[in-house]
Design a protein around this motif. Structure first.
Motif, mmCIF file in Angstrom:
data_model
loop_
_atom_site.group_PDB
_atom_site.id
_atom_site.type_symbol
_atom_site.label_atom_id
_atom_site.label_comp_id
_atom_site.label_asym_id
_atom_site.label_seq_id
_atom_site.Cartn_x
_atom_site.Cartn_y
_atom_site.Cartn_z
ATOM 1 N N TYR A 1 -3.469 -9.001 -3.509
ATOM 2 C CA TYR A 1 -2.235 -8.538 -2.869
ATOM 3 C C TYR A 1 -1.094 -9.524 -3.146
ATOM 4 O O TYR A 1 0.039 -9.141 -3.428
ATOM 5 C CB TYR A 1 -2.510 -8.482 -1.368
ATOM 6 N N PHE B 1 -6.915 1.446 3.756
ATOM 7 C CA PHE B 1 -6.097 0.341 3.247
ATOM 8 C C PHE B 1 -4.694 0.391 3.841
ATOM 9 O O PHE B 1 -4.174 -0.599 4.345
ATOM 10 C CB PHE B 1 -6.045 0.442 1.713
ATOM 11 N N GLY C 1 0.820 -1.210 0.000
ATOM 12 C CA GLY C 1 0.000 0.000 0.000
ATOM 13 C C GLY C 1 0.855 1.262 0.000
ATOM 14 O O GLY C 1 0.524 2.243 -0.669
#
Ligand code: PFF
Length: 461
Positions: A113, A234, A31
């Motif tokens: 991810y 996030f 992120g």
């Protein structure tokens, strides 16, 4: 009225530092280094960054405190924690649904991810092989293009990353994880600083900084406000129970406010440093700041190809990025694993394998969305490609996490006995009142306004 003696069957962090490291390990990940620069680039830079910073301060930190507080109060997986706290505070059992939504969001996020972490993993080997020596911007684009257009390669790297994640989760959060994070995080920070020094020599340092820090609000759309807020959730791992489950392993005497501020600050600094590295390279090489999810993979290799000891620094950098992603991935499935152990009587190993297999299967969709299942469309006269990855990213980061955060704020601020939250947070009177004010009034309304704005009920841009 309340049970203060609850303990977690999963164990406890060895102390405050262990919790800070684990939660920072969860927060700092793709992120910060992969996503933040590319969405800042797509959303015009400075003004977007400012909104993101504002969201961290007024939404992120109060919700992080609320999540840790609920977790430590309940001492179980988020599903059972919410069920227990709902009963304890005379609220309907449906609040366990908050935990369920988090588990689903965790699966969905980890499924993509892991594919992106796979990109980083493959770049460790590309950097080590010297492939980036003297490479041009066209060269890096084609290296990246070759990787994402090859479904077999993506699936192989995704598989390796998922297996690694399952192994750590199976061993339990305290073993291995604590030790890895303890020295790898500072090292990642150091490498970022070295790269900032490199970026200062590219000739476009000021241009990069000005893109990142001087706000031009004409570039902001309703969508970019939502993206900035979603990213605050996030990047701090909020709204889905990851921080809640880590909070459930927190020793009783640790200050929740101080640790939350430290974690949020560390996370933000890493993201800003990453931006300060990427954008000077973008402008010095005539690249496009809005070029999407491939941004760091198309910029950093140019830097590694030019700098002294670039092979070593490049290899270390991508390896550390993988570790950062790893320590985040673990927290994405911890809520589901903890629940399986509590409710299905599974041991951690079985639970991790099950969760890992489901996530791995879902990840196939993302891996294929960059090639076989990508579709092209025209938007505002520009050709774009999109796929399941984009859908998953928007559904989780921009919708599910803020919705989870909204519900956490409502529960902690309005529905829980104040005596319980006060007791758990254990702050000064004025500190507690400030938190309560933010979590009652500012945070929920900010989230709702952004939601209503994006669906067009309210209009401001
Ligand atoms: N915070 C992680 C990052 O910035 O890479 C991603 C993440 C981890 C999101 C855990 C949500 C979560 F629960």
């Amino acid at each position: 009225m309340v049970d203060e003696q609850r303990t977690s069957i999963h164990g406890q962090w060895s102390g405050r530092m262990a919790f800070i490291l684990a939660a920072t390990g969860s927060a700092v990940g793709l992120g910060n280094i992969w996503k933040f620069p590319y969405i800042a680039g797509e959303n015009g830079g400075g003004a977007f960054v400012l909104i993101y910073l504002l969201c961290i301060a007024v939404i992120g930190i109060p919700i992080m405190m609320a999540e840790v507080m609920l977790g430590r109060r309940g001492r179980q997986s988020p599903i059972n924690t919410m069920a227990t706290l709902a009963a304890e505070n005379g609220r309907p059992a449906i609040w366990a649904g908050l935990g369920w939504m988090g588990v689903i969001a965790g699966f969905l996020i980890l499924s993509y991810y892991s594919v992106i972490a796979g990109w980083a993993l493959s770049y460790v080997f590309r950097a080590a092989s010297g492939m980036f020596e003297g490479v041009t911007s066209d060269g890096v684009s084609s290296i990246f293009g070759q990787l994402v257009s090859d479904p077999e390669k993506l699936l192989a790297w995704h598989t390796i990353f998922m297996v690694a994640t399952m192994v750590v989760v199976a061993r339990g959060v305290q073993h291995g994880l604590e030790k890895t994070v303890r020295f790898l995080m500072p090292l990642l920070f150091l490498l970022l600083l070295i790269l900032v020094f490199y970026a200062a020599t590219t000739g476009a340092f000021l241009e990069g900084l000005s893109f990142l820090f001087s706000p031009d609000f004409s570039k902001i759309t309703r969508g970019s406000i939502l993206t900035a807020m979603g990213h605050a959730f996030f990047t701090l791992s909020l709204g889905m129970g990851a921080i809640m489950v880590y909070g459930s392993y927190l020793p009783k005497d640790t200050s929740i406010a101080k640790t939350s501020i430290i974690i949020a600050a560390a996370d933000t600094v890493v993201a800003l440093l990453a931006g300060m590295v990427i954008f000077p390279i973008v402008f010095a090489n005539g690249l496009e700041p809005g070029s999407g999810p491939g941004l760091i993979f198309k910029t950093l290799p140019i830097a590694f190809g030019q700098m002294e000891a670039g092979i070593l620094i490049g290899t270390m950098f991508f390896a550390l990025l993988v570790f950062a992603a790893w320590s985040s991935a673990i927290s994405l499935i911890e809520p589901a694993v903890a629940w399986l152990v509590e409710n299905r009587g599974m041991n951690r190993i079985y639970a991790s394998v099950w969760v890992g297999i489901v996530t791995w299967l879902m990840g196939i969709v993302t891996a294929l969305s960059f090639n076989v299942w990508a579709f092209e469309f025209e938007f505002a006269g520009e050709k774009k490609t999109a796929g399941m990855f984009d859908v998953l990213d928007i559904a989780t980061a921009n919708i599910m996490l803020p919705l989870g955060g909204l519900m956490i704020a409502i529960f902690a601020g309005w529905l829980m006995y104040q005596q319980s939250s006060k007791d758990e947070l254990n702050m000064t009177e004025s500190g507690y009142n400030l938190w309560l004010f933010l979590v009652r009034f500012i945070t929920p309304f900010a989230v709702m306004i952004v939601f209503l704005n994006v669906i067009g009920v309210l209009k401001f841009e």
